[in-house]
Scaffold this active site. Structure first.
Site: not given
Ligand code: ATP
Ligand code: LTN
Length: 332
Positions: A114, A195, A198
């Site tokens: 991230k 993966k 959302k």
């Protein structure tokens, strides 16, 4: 009675990955009479990458609450609540932060990924796993059902529980993750090495739980596969097709071998068409319940009740923790 804790971040409309990897499992576990479930909306976690727009965050919190119920969680069996409404999460998160080392947080894969994506690197993104450890340890959770991506955070939680217990005496249960053998890492439809997520920038990479049959069909149709035309379960060499087979198997509660045999002599187009149909059949009733719940006062009643039950345990635990450490005054 054993406690089970899990949460999902309200960072967008939940995806088929969240549903198959986490929520579908919560629903099965809540039927086990030996388990008490604490399932929450991890809103404090949703501000660790950046602060979403205020109204959007509020709406995403409510939306996730409605989804939990629409997917089958029942308030008689599961305590459903919002993380930030039980202030002890932040308190124990802070204690866990003090107990952890910067080096071990720096090693977390999700943090590295991230951080690499954004320009800024908020401190909350680094300390996120300590907040998560607090979420779990607050309720003496024995089990934590999560997707595969959370395994490392669970290992840290276990280390922190043991570290605290060794230093201050037995206070925390050391939790075990529950990671399903199949469906714990549903892959992105556009890049089966990643993966499904959302918050992915490319909406074609995921199916969200509010999508229409036409949107689902289009996204599945354009899912990345390969060019050899053979339907076989082989995650290493055929990650795209294998991902579609896993989705089919977890949606229909079938063994992967059975699904593989069912589509052995079929074309990719036929597999995709059937998959779009089973996903739609699974999602449509959830959407109908979601639409009934989203503006209903019943949702608030459940969240209030969940908050009350969670707060009772959380307050008792944090008192014990402060007492062991020697924070504040000794209360009689
Ligand atoms: P974000 O994109 O904001 O990081 P996310 O979609 O990755 O969010 P989380 O809120 O981090 O989802 O995860 C909620 C739960 O869903 C966790 O238990 C997580 O392991 C599980 N989960 C998330 N993505 C998947 C996936 N692709 N396959 C299976 N389980 C998943
Ligand atoms: N970090 C998790 C969400 C989460 C969680 C938890 C899961 C926050 N606190 C406690 C299980 C238990 C994620 O999926 N990103």
């Amino acid at each position: 009675m054993k406690n089970l804790v899990s949460g999902i971040q309200p960072t967008g409309i939940i995806t088929l990955g969240n549903y198959l990897g986490a929520i579908k499992n919560f629903k099965l576990l809540q039927d086990n009479p030996d388990l008490k479930l604490f399932i929450f909306i991890a809103d404090l976690h949703a501000i660790t990458v950046s602060f979403p727009e205020k109204e959007k965050l509020r709406q995403q919190i409510r939306s996730l609450a409605a989804f939990y119920l629409a997917c089958g969680l029942e308030s008689e069996k599961t305590n459903l609540f919002i993380q930030s409404e039980v202030k002890e999460h932040a308190e124990l998160g802070y204690i866990m932060q003090c107990l952890s080392h910067v080096g071990e947080l720096n090693r977390m894969t999700q943090y590295k990924e991230k951080k690499a994506k954004g320009e800024a690197s908020p401190t909350g993104l680094l300390t996120y796993p300590t907040l998560m450890a607090g979420d779990i340890l607050l309720y003496d959770a024995e089990f934590v059902p999560v997707g595969d991506d959370q395994k490392q955070h669970l290992e840290l939680t276990r280390d922190l529980a043991i570290r605290f217990n060794n230093r201050f005496g037995e206070v925390f249960k050391v939790p075990e993750p529950i990671i399903k053998p199949l469906g714990a890492r549903i892959k992105s439809l556009t890049n089966p090495d990643k993966k499904m997520s959302k918050s992915d920038d490319n909406p074609k990479s995921y199916i969200n739980m509010l999508e229409t049959p036409a949107q689902i069909r289009n996204k599945i149709k354009s899912a990345v596969t390969d060019s050899d035309g053979v339907i076989r379960f082989d995650p290493e060499n055929k990650p795209g097709i294998s991902n579609l087979l896993i989705i089919y198997a977890t949606v229909t509660n079938t063994e992967i071998k059975t699904v593989e045999a069912q589509f052995k002599d079929k074309s990719y187009a036929e597999l995709k068409e059937s998959l779009a149909q089973v996903i739609t059949a699974e999602i449509e009733p959830i959407q109908a319940r979601y639409n009934e719940l989203i503006n209903s006062p019943y949702l608030d009643e459940i969240l209030n009740k969940g908050k009350e039950n969670a707060s009772f345990l959380a307050a008792r635990k944090i008192k014990k923790v402060y007492d062991k450490i020697g924070l504040g005054r000794k209360l009689k």
